[in-house]
Write a protein that holds these residues in place. Structure first.
Motif, PDB file in Angstrom:
ATOM      1  N   GLN A   1       7.231  -6.828   4.744  1.00 20.08           N
ATOM      2  CA  GLN A   1       5.961  -5.805   5.114  1.00 20.08           C
ATOM      3  C   GLN A   1       7.049  -6.089   6.845  1.00 20.08           C
ATOM      4  O   GLN A   1       6.777  -5.580   7.654  1.00 20.08           O
ATOM      5  CB  GLN A   1       4.790  -6.125   5.664  1.00 20.08           C
ATOM      6  CG  GLN A   1       3.589  -5.913   4.027  1.00 20.08           C
ATOM      7  CD  GLN A   1       2.109  -6.199   4.157  1.00 20.08           C
ATOM      8  OE1 GLN A   1       1.556  -7.595   4.610  1.00 20.08           O
ATOM      9  NE2 GLN A   1       1.426  -5.781   4.256  1.00 20.08           N
TER      10      GLN A   1
ATOM     11  N   GLY B   1      -2.874  -4.722   3.147  1.00 24.09           N
ATOM     12  CA  GLY B   1      -1.445  -3.563   3.378  1.00 24.09           C
ATOM     13  C   GLY B   1      -0.786  -4.746   1.742  1.00 24.09           C
ATOM     14  O   GLY B   1       0.200  -4.298   1.009  1.00 24.09           O
TER      15      GLY B   1
ATOM     16  N   ARG C   1       0.298  -1.058   0.141  1.00 21.27           N
ATOM     17  CA  ARG C   1       0.048  -0.176  -0.071  1.00 21.27           C
ATOM     18  C   ARG C   1       0.923   1.305  -0.420  1.00 21.27           C
ATOM     19  O   ARG C   1       0.481   1.946  -0.693  1.00 21.27           O
ATOM     20  CB  ARG C   1      -1.179   0.127   1.381  1.00 21.27           C
ATOM     21  CG  ARG C   1      -1.147   1.003   1.135  1.00 21.27           C
ATOM     22  CD  ARG C   1      -2.377   1.097   2.532  1.00 21.27           C
ATOM     23  NE  ARG C   1      -3.310   2.531   2.704  1.00 21.27           N
ATOM     24  CZ  ARG C   1      -2.386   3.961   3.132  1.00 21.27           C
ATOM     25  NH1 ARG C   1      -1.193   3.629   3.194  1.00 21.27           N
ATOM     26  NH2 ARG C   1      -3.366   5.080   3.261  1.00 21.27           N
ATOM     27  N   LYS C   2       1.976   1.616   0.906  1.00 19.28           N
ATOM     28  CA  LYS C   2       2.782   2.615   1.038  1.00 19.28           C
ATOM     29  C   LYS C   2       4.044   2.504  -0.367  1.00 19.28           C
ATOM     30  O   LYS C   2       3.794   3.725  -0.862  1.00 19.28           O
ATOM     31  CB  LYS C   2       3.835   1.867   1.297  1.00 19.28           C
ATOM     32  CG  LYS C   2       5.197   1.261   1.811  1.00 19.28           C
ATOM     33  CD  LYS C   2       5.888   1.119   3.099  1.00 19.28           C
ATOM     34  CE  LYS C   2       6.851  -0.109   2.436  1.00 19.28           C
ATOM     35  NZ  LYS C   2       7.583   0.249   3.936  1.00 19.28           N
ATOM     36  N   THR C   3       3.878   1.592  -1.058  1.00 19.59           N
ATOM     37  CA  THR C   3       4.600   1.867  -2.271  1.00 19.59           C
ATOM     38  C   THR C   3       3.252   2.432  -3.470  1.00 19.59           C
ATOM     39  O   THR C   3       3.687   3.511  -4.519  1.00 19.59           O
ATOM     40  CB  THR C   3       5.062   0.562  -3.044  1.00 19.59           C
ATOM     41  OG1 THR C   3       5.976   0.228  -2.340  1.00 19.59           O
ATOM     42  CG2 THR C   3       5.726   0.699  -4.406  1.00 19.59           C
TER      43      THR C   3
END
Length: 316
Positions: free
Chosen positions: A75, A48, A20-22
């Motif tokens: 993660q 995520g 998700r952060k990417t």
């Protein structure tokens, strides 16, 4: 020890996993990510973690677990190694009977593990050579994995994995026994000794490993795996899955994989079945033995199947 070659880069099991952060860093937000999932572009493999749905749809349960493990590996907030059941798919080993609902990781920082959000973190003391890199991740070696699996699954499923690694030459019985001698403090390792006692590199398939487990659990005499049948001249002409020469009995496990292995170009499955029956008659003519045939359904009723085998062994 023979480690198999890695999968080709375009194998769907090597599909990238997007965290998700990417995705957020590339301009997406939670709404657009949900839309990509709804449109069938992405699929959520774990909280995520996402992957391309077209690749995901090509995978079986083991392959999908591999993507979930890849996401959990990325993660992790500390250095980890894919371990226990989560390392097995990285060697294309069978996952019959394994619980693939959780990802198993072993921490490298020596701190106590925990179990949360579908990830089971283990704290394990590593020895030199316990870890290798495969498909871009750190994974336990087959010898270590074989022992680890016996601590988190049934003896039957553990035997399937251990026999596979032994038969493929990825570890040896001596190596496993030496490693087992220094794992007294591993949690849930009571069944490990039983599995190693029954393990045999000659056992080739999932069905054969399960048949061995069934027979030995029922207290039946141990058969000889992959027994060679010789003709009048002493030449090896056939091999049976199991044999009890002292009882004059052989046993064959009839699985789909076995028939596919013998299928020649242009042949149908029925052709192989007919050839198998001729082969069985030839073996009986040469040896005078009786033949027991088992299939997957027989393994699902162990008590009845063990009684059938016992009756055949002690007939007369």
């Amino acid at each position: 020890m023979m480690i198999p070659a890695e999968r080709p880069p375009d194998d769907p099991r090597n599909a990238p996993v997007y965290l998700r952060k990417t995705l957020v860093a590339n301009g997406h937000n939670d709404r657009t990510i949900r839309q990509l999932v709804a449109d069938g572009v992405l699929v959520k493999v774990r909280p995520g973690g996402y992957s391309d749905k077209k690749n995901y749809d090509q995978l079986d349960a083991a392959g999908r677990h591999g993507l979930k493990a890849r996401a959990a590996f990325q993660q992790a907030r500390t250095d980890v190694v894919l371990s226990h059941v989560s390392g097995v798919p990285e060697y294309d080993a069978p996952t019959w009977g394994l619980d693939l609902s959780d990802v198993h990781l072993t921490r490298l920082d020596g701190k106590a593990g925990r179990h949360e959000a579908g990830v089971h973190q283990h704290c394990g003391r590593l020895r030199d050579g316990d870890v290798v890199e495969r498909h871009g991740m750190l994974v336990m070696t087959p010898a270590r994995l074989a022992l680890e699996v016996t601590t988190v699954t049934s003896a039957e499923a553990g035997l399937v994995v251990v026999n596979h690694f032994l038969h493929c030459g990825m570890t040896t019985k001596d190596e496993l026994m030496d490693r087992y001698a220094v794992m007294e403090r591993w949690p849930n390792s009571l069944r490990t000794g039983l599995v190693l006692h029954r393990a045999d590199a000659r056992v080739e398939t999932v069905g054969e490993s399960r048949a061995v487990h069934l027979m030995l659990s029922a207290g039946l005499p141990a058969p000889i795996p992959q027994y060679e049948i010789r003709d009048e001249h002493g030449d090896v002409i056939h091999r049976v899955d199991f044999a009890w020469p002292e009882f004059g009995v052989s046993l064959e496990f009839d699985g789909k994989v076995k028939y596919e292995k013998y299928l020649k170009p242009g042949q149908r499955a029925s052709d192989v079945v007919i050839a198998e029956k001729k082969r069985e008659r030839r073996i009986c003519d040469l040896t005078g033995w009786r033949c027991i045939r088992l299939d997957w359904s027989d393994l699902g009723r162990p008590a009845a199947t063990a009684a059938l085998i016992r009756a055949e062994l002690y007939r007369g």
